[in-house]
Design an enzyme around this catalytic site. Sequence first.
Site, PDB file in Angstrom:
ATOM      1  N   GLY A 117       0.820  -1.215   0.000  1.00  0.00           N
ATOM      2  CA  GLY A 117       0.000   0.000   0.000  1.00  0.00           C
ATOM      3  C   GLY A 117       0.846   1.253   0.000  1.00  0.00           C
ATOM      4  O   GLY A 117       2.080   1.206   0.013  1.00  0.00           O
TER       5      GLY A 117
ATOM      6  N   CYS B 152      -4.640  10.305   9.746  1.00  0.00           N
ATOM      7  CA  CYS B 152      -3.968  11.472   9.169  1.00  0.00           C
ATOM      8  C   CYS B 152      -4.715  12.759   9.505  1.00  0.00           C
ATOM      9  O   CYS B 152      -4.124  13.724   9.992  1.00  0.00           O
ATOM     10  CB  CYS B 152      -3.805  11.301   7.663  1.00  0.00           C
ATOM     11  SG  CYS B 152      -5.311  10.881   6.780  1.00  0.00           S
TER      12      CYS B 152
ATOM     13  N   ASN C 271      -0.016  13.482   4.430  1.00  0.00           N
ATOM     14  CA  ASN C 271      -0.790  12.391   5.021  1.00  0.00           C
ATOM     15  C   ASN C 271      -0.046  11.067   5.044  1.00  0.00           C
ATOM     16  O   ASN C 271      -0.335  10.191   5.861  1.00  0.00           O
ATOM     17  CB  ASN C 271      -2.121  12.227   4.276  1.00  0.00           C
ATOM     18  CG  ASN C 271      -1.946  12.045   2.792  1.00  0.00           C
ATOM     19  OD1 ASN C 271      -1.326  12.899   2.127  1.00  0.00           O
ATOM     20  ND2 ASN C 271      -2.439  10.961   2.237  1.00  0.00           N
TER      21      ASN C 271
END
Lengths: 351, 351, 351, 351
Positions: free
Chosen positions: B11, B149, B318
């Site tokens: 990811g 985030c 983020n």
Amino acid sequence: MIRAGVVGASGLAGGDLIRLITQHPDLELTFLGGSSHVGRRPAELHPGLRQDLGLTVEPVTEEVADRVDVLFLATPAPVSADLAALLADRVPAIVDLSGAFRIRTPELHDRWYPKVQRRPDLAERFVYGVPELLGDRLKDAALISLPGCYATALTLGLAPLTLGLGLDLGTVLVDGKSGSSGGGLQLRTSELHALRNGAIAPYSPTGHRHAAEASDFLAREGRGSIASLSMSAYGVSHVRGLLTSTYVFPAGPVDQRELHRAYLRFYKGHRFVRVRRHNETLIPVPDPQAVLGSNYCDVTVLHDPEADRIVVLAALDNLVKGAAGQAVQAANLRFGLPEESGLTMQPVMPA
Amino acid sequence: MIRAGVVGASGLAGGDLIRLITQHPDLELTFLGGSSHVGRRPAELHPGLRQDLGLTVEPVTEEVADRVDVLFLATPAPVSADLAALLADRVPAIVDLSGAFRIRTPELHDRWYPKVQRRPDLAERFVYGVPELLGDRLKDAALISLPGCYATALTLGLAPLTLGLGLDLGTVLVDGKSGSSGGGLQLRTSELHALRNGAIAPYSPTGHRHAAEASDFLAREGRGSIASLSMSAYGVSHVRGLLTSTYVFPAGPVDQRELHRAYLRFYKGHRFVRVRRHNETLIPVPDPQAVLGSNYCDVTVLHDPEADRIVVLAALDNLVKGAAGQAVQAANLRFGLPEESGLTMQPVMPA
Amino acid sequence: MIRAGVVGASGLAGGDLIRLITQHPDLELTFLGGSSHVGRRPAELHPGLRQDLGLTVEPVTEEVADRVDVLFLATPAPVSADLAALLADRVPAIVDLSGAFRIRTPELHDRWYPKVQRRPDLAERFVYGVPELLGDRLKDAALISLPGCYATALTLGLAPLTLGLGLDLGTVLVDGKSGSSGGGLQLRTSELHALRNGAIAPYSPTGHRHAAEASDFLAREGRGSIASLSMSAYGVSHVRGLLTSTYVFPAGPVDQRELHRAYLRFYKGHRFVRVRRHNETLIPVPDPQAVLGSNYCDVTVLHDPEADRIVVLAALDNLVKGAAGQAVQAANLRFGLPEESGLTMQPVMPA
Amino acid sequence: MIRAGVVGASGLAGGDLIRLITQHPDLELTFLGGSSHVGRRPAELHPGLRQDLGLTVEPVTEEVADRVDVLFLATPAPVSADLAALLADRVPAIVDLSGAFRIRTPELHDRWYPKVQRRPDLAERFVYGVPELLGDRLKDAALISLPGCYATALTLGLAPLTLGLGLDLGTVLVDGKSGSSGGGLQLRTSELHALRNGAIAPYSPTGHRHAAEASDFLAREGRGSIASLSMSAYGVSHVRGLLTSTYVFPAGPVDQRELHRAYLRFYKGHRFVRVRRHNETLIPVPDPQAVLGSNYCDVTVLHDPEADRIVVLAALDNLVKGAAGQAVQAANLRFGLPEESGLTMQPVMPA
């Protein structure tokens, strides 16, 4: 054919006015005015608009009155103020896209337009040009002051609550997000692509004059009151289109279905406001990319039961429904044309 | 060298963990875990990370305990929950980047993470990993649950008001704006470049679980109270970075200078939070492009005297301060390393 | 510590030099020079670089020689030419990032740098700073002229064919594509975000001086000859990074595998050139986003059997490997440091 | 009114067909076909197109012949091939936007469309639908095969040299640059915004079937010959619009002015091809942003005296002049309508 002139022909709103007027079945472009770029053809100033219109930019004098039936002023507010004073009694219709005549409360005007001297006699002759709300008054209006781009979205988003349902709203918060075309073509380092692309730029974090304008208008017209309306505005990383997020804390109980229906009802018959459900299509809406190039304002109203707040989202193309398109729409009403004349183009999406 | 493993290696947060760990002077990447892409090398999954690390993605079993001192879980919350249960007593340190163990109030957890079964015994062993606020508790913490985030930005933005000044805040509204990397690499039509570019996508208009998380944490820690915290979240047209706009209506009188100083004081000694003045540089700040690729969170506090509201803006990357960077920062504290070890990279701007 | 100064500190390359020097374990930033923005701190000029460096921009005089061991000139070519003349015998090492001393053939120089008076005595003391090809000559070089950003990609892409395999190439065509950071921060209407975003701008369609530079260099060094090298350059819609597409029609038979192996062989031991297969990862490579913020140049060589042409693709970050990073790399070699010192940061992708 | 149907109504070209047909004064949308999304309304599939058209997507059967005068096939080539076979003798006019019937040379067809079985009898009944070049043959054509988007730009760029001036061109190189809408809405990881934004993606570096198509067509029609035509194609970071850069090495002497005049002469009377000077407006042209949403193809021809090459640049909106707009233009000619009917919209720029 109605003869139309555009002053401020070299700017972005001016460019979209030229685009829309040349596509309009009932308007004919007969004059281009400006103080800079005199002698230049539109194609030199607007890369997309290449056809030869037989016109170049000219200084504006009283004689423009002989050449136009309607004059669109896409000029800075101080210039618009002077031109309106000069031409108000000479040109059959003036549509001013600037903020010169938008705010009526003197202190508010002076707070947000300190460089534009108030001219109360002239100002009160102007009709505020938001066709969905004041369409009747635009018929035969000689002087039209067009709302700001954010103010249009904000007002169309709130009107069904205040003017429609007559709700008294307490604290209203607006978070506005817009693309770089909102800043025009002024040369500023922070607007260079290298610094502006990828930005979330908090350019007006503690207030925006379009909120004052909307507040002033809604108070003037209003059934429902607004205790306080404040706004923060952000530049995000695209070119054309804006979204206003308006957060409202209603006094009484609220129902999602009722809200949506009230909005549908309020805008029934107004083709340029599309009341949409948040999840009715491929992407969450409203999103300004779904109105790009068109005269639509997409509006969605949502109830957040956990915080008991209403979220009103309104998206529009700041150069069309937020400027040139709404100007043409207002002129259509002024001259008794169908409201949608020359404005039937569908959104160009994806773009 | 401290041996580090990453689960969820394919990811985006996993990719940034690999990037940061391989740049870290004191960490050594010894394990890559995942249930998909087993057998693949990082360079196949992350186009920027091409060096040969001698590792491929492997399924996670108990035996990972022999190969790592710290295990970063960049996995969906349900997977993290299961892995934590399996490995909590076997691996010296686990840093979970998911939401599995963030919310402590049972109803709130069930409301926002209905698919993650609560495990109270395990949950209470987790320390909430926001180093600037709970740094002391992270020393020797075996289990660390990293904030989301948005929650990181939101919490770092509000903490000086509540935890610092001890203000009781009434209604707090958060408008979050983030880029497309926040959505990971899941295949969805609305995330295709053709539909996502140029968007202002109101993807979570009436609530976001990161607001619940921040609210839960601040209530747990808090001196100052928050009556109601609600959030709306928007996807805007860039890839990496987010901004939270937090609107607060203070009960008593507020002074811009005092506010700014209070923020400076609160974050004194915390190098990763940069308290900035709105106009201190070429572009309005905070803006996530000014922290891109770095572990900074830029915070600006402003008083809007007309509406008597406080506007707190917080920007971060983020994937770094909102995920991989903060995870490394927390691990640094856990293992007694300098907080900034491996995290001294400056923002890559413009990008 | 080696004391480093940067002239042209307010520009984009200057900003990345400050970023890289402050992250460098062996360099210390001791001087910032410039003719504009005198007295300003770096944080005012570069929104990402906020730490206090204790330096402000100063005018450059001979006295800078007392304060630096190496001076990086990120200045326009005419300024670099003057500064080099002033300081060449005073400062131990000068790394010039401009085009002032890149082209050696007099007619070519005058054609592409008409405003930079040739100074042959000084010019011949400059070493062309492409570390992968002339690394040995950089050791102890007092004066280094850094290649242009496009020239770096182009040269690294072609060198394995000409310098490596010794091929004589006939007509070579280069199509260069770069982001908006290539144009610096000069205020030009066409560089405003509103006009530049979404563009494919053919800004140099019939020639580019970086092609002349590469051609001049390869002819100087060359085993293999190039009959004609022409280039067209386009601005595309991102900020950082460029790609050169080089099209070559080889005289004899060519084999894809052999080509790839020849490139691998040629760059063996050179960590900053990554020879990649076109389909080795999630996205087609090379792509500048996969090197963003790093000092890598990714190179892919392909044979098109149908047209019997070789396609060489090279991607780099124009501000790093195309400017500041390569400058630091050259300085590392000059001072006997490890080539990668201060340059080990991995690409920030996605961004 | 001419009754029009669209098959492939859920794709991007399908969406623009719906947009253009509903804006067309002489066409009426009477059928939407597709194998997926059956039963869905256009507004669900195309966020911009919200008006209720009273149509939903239906499977295509022979009975469509009763409901349409013209059927646009915006379908994959194999589907188009089957539908054309089924309906060729039943529907008065079919305009196929796919590649099924574009290439006539059998080996070339099989090389580039291996999954589309050749049907020579049917294929030879198709007219290649590039209105500026074969407009006469489109009158009364029952079957029209529309060029690919790149092929349109490429062919319109080269035709004045080969068909007009009758030049024999040797090696011709094409470098194509397009936005993400060219890839449609197929779900692929590399097309996610997070990976696609900021990219320069060399997706077809060694050949493209549109080059084969243009080559095949020009050879068929040609006065001037082309020895070899090869192409490389790149995805760059915007959504809508493409540019082809065509590099030609002419045999004899060439003059810039003559070239420009030859292009003007060749396209005289063809309003949708705008022959432009490179520096005639604010931004370098041609640039696809200057034709966005319109049916224009902007063409610029330049001579590079140093390399003695001709550079032909052609920009168009791949969904309009490269697909839906050109399809409508061809249908207009087929039915004896004015060529520009329904296509007079000006470019939406900036966007």
